[in-house]
Design a protein around this motif. Sequence first.
Motif, PDB file in Angstrom:
ATOM      1  N   ALA A   1      15.843 -13.637  23.330  1.00 24.56           N
ATOM      2  CA  ALA A   1      14.629 -14.016  22.608  1.00 24.56           C
ATOM      3  C   ALA A   1      13.533 -14.414  23.580  1.00 24.56           C
ATOM      4  N   ASP A   2      12.278 -14.167  23.172  1.00 24.45           N
ATOM      5  CA  ASP A   2      11.144 -14.617  23.984  1.00 24.45           C
ATOM      6  C   ASP A   2      10.607 -15.928  23.423  1.00 24.45           C
ATOM      7  N   ASP A   3       9.511 -16.438  23.970  1.00 22.02           N
ATOM      8  CA  ASP A   3       9.015 -17.749  23.562  1.00 22.02           C
ATOM      9  C   ASP A   3       8.423 -17.757  22.150  1.00 22.02           C
ATOM     10  N   THR A   4       8.244 -16.580  21.559  1.00 26.36           N
ATOM     11  CA  THR A   4       7.764 -16.523  20.175  1.00 26.36           C
ATOM     12  C   THR A   4       8.922 -16.462  19.183  1.00 26.36           C
ATOM     13  N   GLY A   5      10.147 -16.333  19.714  1.00 22.51           N
ATOM     14  CA  GLY A   5      11.312 -16.234  18.848  1.00 22.51           C
ATOM     15  C   GLY A   5      11.707 -14.806  18.512  1.00 22.51           C
ATOM     16  N   HIS A   6      10.947 -13.833  19.036  1.00 22.11           N
ATOM     17  CA  HIS A   6      11.269 -12.433  18.776  1.00 22.11           C
ATOM     18  C   HIS A   6      12.615 -12.084  19.417  1.00 22.11           C
ATOM     19  N   LEU A   7      13.493 -11.442  18.635  1.00 26.73           N
ATOM     20  CA  LEU A   7      14.844 -11.141  19.088  1.00 26.73           C
ATOM     21  C   LEU A   7      15.023  -9.674  19.432  1.00 26.73           C
ATOM     22  N   LYS A   8      15.921  -9.431  20.381  1.00 31.35           N
ATOM     23  CA  LYS A   8      16.373  -8.072  20.664  1.00 31.35           C
ATOM     24  C   LYS A   8      17.870  -8.108  20.909  1.00 31.35           C
ATOM     25  N   LEU A   9      18.601  -7.264  20.189  1.00 29.93           N
ATOM     26  CA  LEU A   9      20.042  -7.197  20.374  1.00 29.93           C
ATOM     27  C   LEU A   9      20.367  -6.721  21.783  1.00 29.93           C
ATOM     28  N   TYR A  10      21.266  -7.426  22.463  1.00 26.03           N
ATOM     29  CA  TYR A  10      21.670  -6.949  23.783  1.00 26.03           C
ATOM     30  C   TYR A  10      23.174  -6.749  23.891  1.00 26.03           C
ATOM     31  N   GLN A  11      23.937  -7.272  22.917  1.00 28.23           N
ATOM     32  CA  GLN A  11      25.387  -7.069  22.996  1.00 28.23           C
ATOM     33  C   GLN A  11      26.033  -7.268  21.626  1.00 28.23           C
ATOM     34  N   THR A  12      26.883  -6.343  21.240  1.00 27.63           N
ATOM     35  CA  THR A  12      27.771  -6.481  20.090  1.00 27.63           C
ATOM     36  C   THR A  12      28.776  -5.355  20.172  1.00 27.63           C
ATOM     37  N   TRP A  13      29.673  -5.282  19.218  1.00 27.74           N
ATOM     38  CA  TRP A  13      30.658  -4.203  19.170  1.00 27.74           C
ATOM     39  C   TRP A  13      30.494  -3.450  17.862  1.00 27.74           C
ATOM     40  N   PHE A  14      30.232  -2.138  17.971  1.00 24.66           N
ATOM     41  CA  PHE A  14      30.104  -1.287  16.794  1.00 24.66           C
ATOM     42  C   PHE A  14      31.329  -0.385  16.673  1.00 24.66           C
ATOM     43  N   CYS A  15      31.791  -0.160  15.438  1.00 30.19           N
ATOM     44  CA  CYS A  15      32.983   0.665  15.228  1.00 30.19           C
ATOM     45  C   CYS A  15      32.701   2.154  15.442  1.00 30.19           C
ATOM     46  N   LYS A  16      31.453   2.573  15.191  1.00 32.14           N
ATOM     47  CA  LYS A  16      30.997   3.954  15.379  1.00 32.14           C
ATOM     48  C   LYS A  16      31.685   4.956  14.457  1.00 32.14           C
ATOM     49  N   SER A  17      32.245   4.470  13.374  1.00 31.76           N
ATOM     50  CA  SER A  17      32.820   5.374  12.380  1.00 31.76           C
ATOM     51  C   SER A  17      31.701   6.174  11.733  1.00 31.76           C
ATOM     52  N   ARG A  18      31.962   7.444  11.415  1.00 28.75           N
ATOM     53  CA  ARG A  18      30.918   8.345  10.948  1.00 28.75           C
ATOM     54  C   ARG A  18      30.239   7.862   9.660  1.00 28.75           C
ATOM     55  N   LEU A  19      30.979   7.207   8.776  1.00 24.45           N
ATOM     56  CA  LEU A  19      30.415   6.781   7.490  1.00 24.45           C
ATOM     57  C   LEU A  19      30.024   5.304   7.456  1.00 24.45           C
ATOM     58  N   CYS A  20      30.198   4.600   8.555  1.00 26.18           N
ATOM     59  CA  CYS A  20      29.899   3.161   8.566  1.00 26.18           C
ATOM     60  C   CYS A  20      28.403   2.930   8.325  1.00 26.18           C
ATOM     61  N   PRO A  21      28.040   2.193   7.272  1.00 21.83           N
ATOM     62  CA  PRO A  21      26.620   1.938   6.984  1.00 21.83           C
ATOM     63  C   PRO A  21      25.904   1.197   8.113  1.00 21.83           C
ATOM     64  N   MET A  22      26.597   0.284   8.779  1.00 22.25           N
ATOM     65  CA  MET A  22      26.007  -0.453   9.890  1.00 22.25           C
ATOM     66  C   MET A  22      25.687   0.494  11.051  1.00 22.25           C
ATOM     67  N   CYS A  23      26.664   1.287  11.435  1.00 26.58           N
ATOM     68  CA  CYS A  23      26.479   2.202  12.565  1.00 26.58           C
ATOM     69  C   CYS A  23      25.490   3.310  12.238  1.00 26.58           C
ATOM     70  N   ASN A  24      25.514   3.784  11.006  1.00 21.96           N
ATOM     71  CA  ASN A  24      24.571   4.834  10.612  1.00 21.96           C
ATOM     72  C   ASN A  24      23.134   4.343  10.642  1.00 21.96           C
ATOM     73  N   TRP A  25      22.919   3.111  10.267  1.00 21.16           N
ATOM     74  CA  TRP A  25      21.582   2.510  10.328  1.00 21.16           C
ATOM     75  C   TRP A  25      21.075   2.505  11.758  1.00 21.16           C
ATOM     76  N   ARG A  26      21.901   2.021  12.678  1.00 24.55           N
ATOM     77  CA  ARG A  26      21.522   1.979  14.087  1.00 24.55           C
ATOM     78  C   ARG A  26      21.376   3.395  14.670  1.00 24.55           C
ATOM     79  N   ARG A  27      22.310   4.261  14.321  1.00 26.30           N
ATOM     80  CA  ARG A  27      22.308   5.628  14.842  1.00 26.30           C
ATOM     81  C   ARG A  27      21.050   6.383  14.419  1.00 26.30           C
TER      82      ARG A  27
END
Length: 313
Positions: free
Chosen positions: A53-79
């Motif tokens: 995060a910066d001093d304004t509170g703006h966030l950027k993802l830098y680490q997590t674990w994604f399953c990368k399954s073809r139908l995963c709604p979370m991974c498809n959103w990012r993909r």
Amino acid sequence: MSKALKDLTKSGKQRPWRERKLENLTYAEYLDILNFKKANRVKNCAEVLNFVADDTGHLKLYQTWFCKSRLCPMCNWRRSMKQSNQLVKILNEAHKRESHGRFLFLTLTVKNTDGLALKAELAKLGKAIYKLFQYKKVAKNVLGYVRSTEVTVSNDGTYHPHMHVLLFVKNTYFKNSENYINQAEWTKLWQRAMKLDYKPIVNIEAVKANKDLGKGSLVASAQETAKYQVKSKDILTSDRERDLKVVEDLEQALANTRQISFAGIFKIIRKELQLEEKKENLVDLNESEEVPDEVVKTVVAKWNFNKQNYFIW
């Protein structure tokens, strides 16, 4: 008390982490019921999110674990976001190199099919699209193209596989009848490539090379080409029995298939920009405008299964 995650874009829009995770958990539940071994792996997708995060509170993802399954709604959103961002970069660079080139958006369809025949139909589509671009009149006009495969689920339980193709053609394409391919001719060529005994629905339209998000713009076409192979709403409805069958059919049909591919100048530029990845990375979305101006702290958000939301540690 821990605060619920509030991750906003610089334009002020809330990123749908909670919504995508809830959909992910329903999908994981279906996989478990269907005895897919990856069910638990999918359930653990993006459980802990590490941001800078910066001093304004703006966030950027830098680490997590994604399953990368073809139908995963979370991974498809990012993909989908990542592929769209990369595609816009490739298209803009192509337009710089061939400033007189024109963009076209082509949609190729076939009749609906059932779950048992879907995998074979997808393989047939892949071979036919390659054949289509080998035809003399097409090949002499096209500088490059990117194509993606989408599958939608119809109300009668059948599947509608189709392709979105973003074409980059020479400036001579529209100048004379020897080069120009109208909708009727595209339809005949696609029918021939697929060896169909019926006339398929084919749509072709010109695309404006601008950055507006309006209909017909280059960015809008890139987003359409890079969108989900299967939308979450097609596998997550109020009909549980129906959803289970759809998930099982699609898991089998989409295994080891390619969603998006590049050819010609697009493929060359993609390699030069080093956008090819041996291992898919869904953390970095290539959004330069989303990088915090100056990192001042890290923020960790963890999914709470009881409260059904992400909370800051």
